[in-house]
Design a protein around this motif. Sequence first.
Motif, PDB file in Angstrom:
ATOM      1  N   PRO A 251       0.705  -1.708   0.348  1.00 15.17           N
ATOM      2  CA  PRO A 251      -0.074   0.184  -0.035  1.00 15.17           C
ATOM      3  C   PRO A 251       0.967   1.411   0.143  1.00 15.17           C
ATOM      4  CG  PRO A 251       0.169  -0.851   2.187  1.00 15.17           C
ATOM      5  CD  PRO A 251       1.261  -2.102   1.318  1.00 15.17           C
ATOM      6  N   VAL A 252       0.378   2.234  -0.897  1.00 16.55           N
ATOM      7  CA  VAL A 252       2.009   3.446  -0.867  1.00 16.55           C
ATOM      8  C   VAL A 252       0.578   4.708  -0.133  1.00 16.55           C
ATOM      9  CG1 VAL A 252       2.270   5.031  -2.799  1.00 16.55           C
ATOM     10  CG2 VAL A 252       2.077   2.802  -3.311  1.00 16.55           C
ATOM     11  N   GLU A 253       1.532   5.248   0.553  1.00 15.52           N
ATOM     12  CA  GLU A 253       1.400   6.267   1.356  1.00 15.52           C
ATOM     13  C   GLU A 253       2.029   8.006   0.596  1.00 15.52           C
ATOM     14  OE1 GLU A 253       0.132   7.223   4.886  1.00 15.52           O
ATOM     15  OE2 GLU A 253       0.160   4.944   5.499  1.00 15.52           O
ATOM     16  N   ALA A 254       1.246   8.805   0.062  1.00 20.71           N
ATOM     17  CA  ALA A 254       1.412  10.197  -0.034  1.00 20.71           C
ATOM     18  C   ALA A 254       3.099  10.339   0.341  1.00 20.71           C
ATOM     19  CB  ALA A 254       0.744  11.029   0.006  1.00 20.71           C
ATOM     20  N   SER A 255       3.423   9.595   1.614  1.00 18.43           N
ATOM     21  CA  SER A 255       4.668   9.942   2.164  1.00 18.43           C
ATOM     22  C   SER A 255       5.662   8.866   0.795  1.00 18.43           C
ATOM     23  CB  SER A 255       4.844  10.342   3.689  1.00 18.43           C
ATOM     24  OG  SER A 255       4.091   9.067   3.890  1.00 18.43           O
TER      25      SER A 255
END
Lengths: 518, 165
Positions: free
Chosen positions: A66-70
């Motif tokens: 899962p990719v977060e903006a950070s």
Amino acid sequence: MSVTIYLPKDAAALALGADEVAAELTRLARMAGRDLNLVRTGSRGLFWLEPMIEVATPAGRIAYGPVEASDVEGLVAAGLFEGGAHPLRLGPPAAIPFLARQTRLTFARTGIVDPASVEDYRAHGGWAGLERALELGPEGIVEEVVQSGLRGRGGAGFPTGVKWRTVAAAKAPQKYIVCNADEGDSGTYADRMIMEGDPFVLIEGMVIAGIAVGATRGYVYLRSEYPHAAAAFALALDEARRAGFLGARIGGSAHDFDIELRMGAGAYVCGEETALLDSIEGKRGQVRAKPPLPAHQGLFGRPTVINNVISLASVPFILAEGAAVYRDFGMGRSRGTMPIQLAGNIRFGGLYETAFGVTLGELVDEIGGGTASGRPVRAVQVGGPLGAYFPRALFDTPFDYEAFTAAGGLIGHGGVVVFDDTVDLRAQARFAMEFCAIESCGKCTPCRIGSTRGVEVIDRIGAGDPKQITLLRDLCETMKFGSLCALGGFAPYPVLSALDHFPEDFGVGAAGSAAAAE
Amino acid sequence: MTRYDSWTPEKGALIIGDMAAEGRTALLPILHEIQAGFGHVPAEAVPMIAEALNLTRADVHGVVSFYHDFRETPVAPRVLKLCRAEACQAAGADQVARRVAERTGLACGETSADGALAVEAVYCLGLCATAPSAMLEGPGVEGGRRLGARLGGPRLERLIDEAVR
Ligand SMILES: Cc1cc2nc3c(=O)[nH]c(=O)nc-3n(C[C@H](O)[C@H](O)[C@H](O)COP(=O)(O)O)c2cc1C
Ligand code: SF4
Ligand code: FES
């Protein structure tokens, strides 16, 4: 140099920050001097990996999540645009075990295509079902759907082809196709995913239904809790109309068909088909007595096919590939595939489309990976708020309409909600009664009054009066047999299954509960 | 912060006029537009709608009161809807509600003293695989609405920050 990235715009991905990821990708691509083609797709349904992004590479799509903006800056530095190595790199999405084990017929395109593009839909096999339907003609279509063995995926499991045949045979100046997109059950989100991720498959299914029964107008009744699905579907309707798949003379044929999107207004009972029709007509969403069946006197008193989103979205595949291909999946009288929705306290929550016959235990323990909390699974509610709570002892029950009925439960719309050992089944039984009281349409006494009494009786049991258990069972009996629709009629399922399988939560041993039943 | 438009019979007539030609079936679409524009269905709108659709006032009122979405008094500009249905219960919806109450002072069904924020229960947002979840809505919210899933930790705090802003 241009790069194509696929990023879901599915509501669950948005809830986990997909738009923030999109903004970061756009910003960093610009800084790197890359021409970014960002395609907003639906979700593949691997929700523990959302937001999951996919990069087009010469070797095919490569997923990260899962990719977060950070995370985006680090990903770009690691060569994201070329599919480079990174701890979040998942490889080719189709090889992820959760996806690789599925049989995706209805959801074949969800998460892959651009849901706003008629052409992308065509490029991935869309409109082939409609083409074949136009060759077959009305009778041939109905026969194909009958032969496929498709049963309504909204809950009741009634054979779709038989319903269509009845409406096709009815004589009337106007007929309707109504799509039930109310999806009120907790634990279900398949309808939402289709409308956000592959809306044209629903439009195609409705057009085919219209041709099959001679209806020129369709309505999609969507719950107001789904504003993102509403926006995605409204856009798809415009695009389909522009491309000639809706409106007059569909695909150059003699058939006219158009669809209108209607929003519900926050009433669970409007998922019941006759209440839904009353709601479209501008009335309170109250259940009608049957007969007459909607197939004879439905919307505005005219013959009406009313089907769930998934039932209709399954039709294009059946027409394109033939009834036998679909029918060959499944077991007994449950044919084809079912999009099962794993939810609640579960490690790998998501959409799992598979042939009927997989056991509940495989779904929860193997595919779902047990609980997200890491604690033992104690109970699983299948089929929404009116579905039974299953204990581990029933985990060998195969996912099949008849097998679930035999086990005292129902499949419903395919929602599987997992609870760990901190669950209090008396509280869950109380909630079932409370929910029924809040959502009752008010037409019949056992449901309207009985559910309120049910809450009180369960509270008295909680206060330490086990004699009330006999009363609770009587009340459930009355609701089951005295209610006009399944809201009051099925509320006893969660209540009695909780009591039967988890008597200790009601302050009685298994023996005590059996004695009280006599 | 943008708030809801204030009701005038002229603005109401404009909404009704567009749709009344379809007859009674236009009732829910009309009510939705009025609710979206003014934050509630004003009592004055009821006889206007009834007349335009050739219905009785009691009939229209009966419909308004049946559906959970339609309000007879103005709704707060920001509404935080917490999912309290089973999948979210299983994943900690009660803890979310407790944390929201700690920071806003509001339990489900309550509105803040200044009338700016309401917290409500909702039964399923279709985010059940990423439970517990919530939706923040209203003309004061960036983009009109924001969804939150797998709530807890910083994601929940950010959602509450936006709700109380
Ligand atoms: C209280 C109640 C709620 C229902 N909610 C839904 C729903 O949200 N979606 C749905 O497709 N069917 C729902 N149903 C079932 C419908 O009445 C109906 O069986 C279904 O729309 C038929 O379509 P199908 O044959 O394609 O399943 C509900 C039934 C009841 C009694
Ligand atoms: S069982 Fe409940 S919801 Fe169904 S018709 Fe009766 S009162 Fe209405
Ligand atoms: S139960 Fe909360 S989103 Fe479905």
